[in-house]
Design an enzyme around this catalytic site. Sequence first.
Site, PDB file in Angstrom:
ATOM      1  N   GLU A   1      -0.401  -0.814  19.089  1.00 19.78           N
ATOM      2  CA  GLU A   1      -1.834  -0.753  19.425  1.00 19.78           C
ATOM      3  C   GLU A   1      -2.654  -1.745  18.612  1.00 19.78           C
ATOM      4  O   GLU A   1      -3.880  -1.609  18.524  1.00 19.78           O
ATOM      5  CB  GLU A   1      -2.383   0.666  19.223  1.00 19.78           C
ATOM      6  CG  GLU A   1      -1.683   1.759  20.013  1.00 19.78           C
ATOM      7  CD  GLU A   1      -1.835   1.658  21.534  1.00 19.78           C
ATOM      8  OE1 GLU A   1      -2.504   0.733  22.014  1.00 19.78           O
ATOM      9  OE2 GLU A   1      -1.262   2.518  22.224  1.00 19.78           O
TER      10      GLU A   1
ATOM     11  N   HIS B   1      -6.032   5.996  15.256  1.00 23.16           N
ATOM     12  CA  HIS B   1      -5.634   6.511  16.571  1.00 23.16           C
ATOM     13  C   HIS B   1      -4.753   7.733  16.368  1.00 23.16           C
ATOM     14  O   HIS B   1      -3.804   7.693  15.582  1.00 23.16           O
ATOM     15  CB  HIS B   1      -4.877   5.431  17.339  1.00 23.16           C
ATOM     16  CG  HIS B   1      -4.237   5.902  18.599  1.00 23.16           C
ATOM     17  ND1 HIS B   1      -4.939   6.560  19.606  1.00 23.16           N
ATOM     18  CD2 HIS B   1      -2.954   5.829  19.039  1.00 23.16           C
ATOM     19  CE1 HIS B   1      -4.100   6.849  20.592  1.00 23.16           C
ATOM     20  NE2 HIS B   1      -2.892   6.427  20.276  1.00 23.16           N
TER      21      HIS B   1
ATOM     22  N   HIS C   1      -3.208  11.669  18.336  1.00 19.02           N
ATOM     23  CA  HIS C   1      -2.909  12.407  19.569  1.00 19.02           C
ATOM     24  C   HIS C   1      -3.215  13.897  19.379  1.00 19.02           C
ATOM     25  O   HIS C   1      -2.318  14.731  19.513  1.00 19.02           O
ATOM     26  CB  HIS C   1      -1.419  12.267  19.924  1.00 19.02           C
ATOM     27  CG  HIS C   1      -0.958  10.898  20.294  1.00 19.02           C
ATOM     28  ND1 HIS C   1       0.363  10.597  20.556  1.00 19.02           N
ATOM     29  CD2 HIS C   1      -1.642   9.738  20.468  1.00 19.02           C
ATOM     30  CE1 HIS C   1       0.485   9.317  20.868  1.00 19.02           C
ATOM     31  NE2 HIS C   1      -0.709   8.766  20.808  1.00 19.02           N
TER      32      HIS C   1
ATOM     33  N   GLU D   1     -22.809  21.695  14.546  1.00 10.88           N
ATOM     34  CA  GLU D   1     -22.942  20.482  13.729  1.00 10.88           C
ATOM     35  C   GLU D   1     -22.430  19.218  14.403  1.00 10.88           C
ATOM     36  O   GLU D   1     -22.607  18.120  13.874  1.00 10.88           O
ATOM     37  CB  GLU D   1     -22.273  20.709  12.374  1.00 10.88           C
ATOM     38  CG  GLU D   1     -22.929  21.888  11.665  1.00 10.88           C
ATOM     39  CD  GLU D   1     -23.031  21.761  10.166  1.00 10.88           C
ATOM     40  OE1 GLU D   1     -22.293  20.956   9.590  1.00 10.88           O
ATOM     41  OE2 GLU D   1     -23.842  22.497   9.580  1.00 10.88           O
TER      42      GLU D   1
ATOM     43  N   HIS E   1      -4.204  10.936  26.669  1.00 12.94           N
ATOM     44  CA  HIS E   1      -3.483  10.256  25.578  1.00 12.94           C
ATOM     45  C   HIS E   1      -3.955  10.697  24.191  1.00 12.94           C
ATOM     46  O   HIS E   1      -3.159  11.190  23.402  1.00 12.94           O
ATOM     47  CB  HIS E   1      -3.635   8.725  25.766  1.00 12.94           C
ATOM     48  CG  HIS E   1      -2.817   7.914  24.826  1.00 12.94           C
ATOM     49  ND1 HIS E   1      -2.237   6.712  25.172  1.00 12.94           N
ATOM     50  CD2 HIS E   1      -2.476   8.096  23.523  1.00 12.94           C
ATOM     51  CE1 HIS E   1      -1.560   6.226  24.143  1.00 12.94           C
ATOM     52  NE2 HIS E   1      -1.703   7.041  23.131  1.00 12.94           N
TER      53      HIS E   1
HETATM   54  P1  13P Z   1       3.117   2.811  17.660  1.00 20.25           P
HETATM   55  O1  13P Z   1       4.352   3.547  17.170  1.00 20.25           O
HETATM   56  O2  13P Z   1       3.465   1.433  18.165  1.00 20.25           O
HETATM   57  O3  13P Z   1       2.038   2.800  16.604  1.00 20.25           O
HETATM   58  O4  13P Z   1       2.570   3.576  18.931  1.00 20.25           O
HETATM   59  C1  13P Z   1       2.182   4.922  18.851  1.00 20.25           C
HETATM   60  C2  13P Z   1       1.106   5.281  19.810  1.00 20.25           C
HETATM   61  O5  13P Z   1       0.429   6.279  19.611  1.00 20.25           O
HETATM   62  C3  13P Z   1       0.853   4.402  20.983  1.00 20.25           C
HETATM   63  O6  13P Z   1      -0.332   4.748  21.626  1.00 20.25           O
HETATM   64 ZN    ZN Z   2      -1.031   6.757  21.188  1.00 24.23          ZN
END
Ligand code: 13P
Ligand code: ZN
Length: 265
Positions: A110, A134, A136, A164, A205
């Site tokens: 990413e 980033h 999940h 809040e 995602h």
């Molecule tokens: P990477 O292992 O390349 O960081 O990818 C993980 C991910 O969350 C892709 O969206």
């Molecule tokens: Zn991801």
Amino acid sequence: MFLDDFIRMCFDGFEQGWHERNGGNLSYRMKDEDVEAVKDKLHDTGRHYDMNFSAPELKGAYFTITGSGKYMRNVPLAPEKNIGIIRIDDAGTGYDILWGLEDGAKPTSEIPTHLMNHIARMKATDGACRVIYHAHPANITALTYTLPPEAKAYTRVLWQSETECAVVFPEGVGVVDWMVPGSIDIGIETAKLITKYRAVVWTFHGIFGSGVDFDETFGLVHTIEKAAEIYLKAKSAGIVRTITDDEFKALADAFGVTLNPEFLG
Ligand code: 13P
Ligand code: ZN
């Protein structure tokens, strides 16, 4: 020391359950003093990679960044194998690995979104923003199956799910509809939105969050994830009332924040 804070945040996210397998990634745009603090570690490894996009704004910038395919839970055990330090080259079209990412590892897939987000937030904050993250988180991702991919729909649901929230992200949150991850295109779309919103949800995602430091960035994602969890719990129990727009206005006055007017009414 920034490296300790970086490593801690990787593991904090894992403990929250936001980083199954290699899910999620983190990057930090280093200060001059950070580069100075680790200068004995940095050396020319001879590993140079092209980025397939141009980032002239980042020429010569140093980043600490997680590796592609690496597990956040392993970062504290072996930082030199799971994360690394890179410098964007003088052309702004590639980077050199100067420390870590051992055994042939590369920065996160990413990296286009990370670097494009850094450029967007640098401009939006006069250089104050340094962290792009980033993750999940399960509730944020679940939320994306219940709402149209519109900033207003997400922002209102999240603001209404914990008093809040509107104070923590008064500008709202952005949302990118489903796109192929790791692509230049998803980087471009995310960066357009992160100029306005410090956090952008990726449909089906996860989420990208940004901030001036690790605490602020982690705290922002944590707040959004908790609000999503509360919303989904309330929705499954049956929502019979919620925070009104008049109450949001009273909240904004009391806390001295300006709520994005696009999301009221
Ligand atoms: P990477 O292992 O390349 O960081 O990818 C993980 C991910 O969350 C892709 O969206
Ligand atoms: Zn991801």
